[in-house]
Design an enzyme around this catalytic site. Structure first.
Site, PDB file in Angstrom:
ATOM      1  CG  ASP A 143      -1.946  -1.072   1.215  1.00 11.82           C
ATOM      2  OD1 ASP A 143      -2.464  -1.372   0.124  1.00 11.82           O
ATOM      3  OD2 ASP A 143      -2.248  -1.635   2.280  1.00 11.82           O
ATOM      4  CG  ASP A 177      -6.819  -1.532  -1.613  1.00 14.10           C
ATOM      5  OD1 ASP A 177      -7.178  -2.704  -1.772  1.00 14.10           O
ATOM      6  OD2 ASP A 177      -5.833  -1.199  -0.929  1.00 14.10           O
TER       7      ASP A 177
END
Length: 205
Positions: A143, A177
């Site tokens: 991430d 995401d």
């Protein structure tokens, strides 16, 4: 919308997702942050693949999660194929394509990253490392997108959280995401177009 266009969306999202993750892994030290704007930063972290970085069940839980996602991606793929065959609305096909690409992007991390990357202490990772950090199906999801739009202290009159420091938005996520979130937003906004109700017709005898 033809299947070729849906595949184009999927491939494009996957390429952007994986290129950004590989770049971050091989150029950023874990926890390193670059401030682009006050409200947007690149911040490198990793997690086991659950929402908000949550974890459960240790290694068994991680394996279960990855296998569950593999079954889920097969179901999403069938949903996409079926929707194209039924000539569903473009909004629905685009949304399913984004969900498929997002899910696949994080599955690639979970399945393969543990055997192609190492994790040096205070250093950047090596792609196709001789001594990778994990095993097949035990990779960590990368991430890096961080949007701390507002930082401050909440008013004292608020129950429970009043007077405490607060950051909006404090989640760190990735392109995969983002694709899933964009799809959900599309389906919520254009729900009636994506899932039209069949009009009941009366047959006159």
């Amino acid at each position: 919308m033809p299947l070729k266009k849906a595949l184009f969306i999927i491939i494009t999202v996957l390429l952007i997702d994986q290129i950004s993750k590989i770049y971050i892994k091989t150029n950023f030290v874990y926890g390193e942050e670059v401030v682009v704007f006050d409200w947007f930063r690149i911040h490198f972290i990793e997690n086991n693949g659950m929402a908000w970085g949550a974890e459960f069940g240790g290694r068994a839980g991680k394996l279960f999660l990855t296998i569950f996602r593999l079954f889920a991606i097969a179901g999403i793929g069938y949903w996409l194929y079926s929707s194209v065959k039924k000539n569903a609305h473009t909004i629905l096909i685009v949304s399913i394509s984004l969900i498929f690409a997002g899910a696949m992007g994080n599955i690639i991390d979970s399945v393969f990253y543990g055997v192609i990357f190492d994790t040096p202490m205070n250093g950047v990772a090596t792609l196709f490392a001789e001594k990778p950090y994990g095993e097949l199906f035990y990779g960590k999801v990368v991430d890096m997108l961080y949007f701390p739009i507002w930082n401050g202290v909440l008013p004292d009159w608020l129950p429970i959280w009043g007077g405490k420091p607060f950051t909006f938005f404090n989640a760190i996520f990735n392109v995969a995401d983002s694709a899933i979130s964009a799809a959900v937003i599309l389906l919520i906004i254009f729900n009636k177009k994506a899932f039209p109700k069949e009009e009941e017709t009366e047959t006159i005898q």
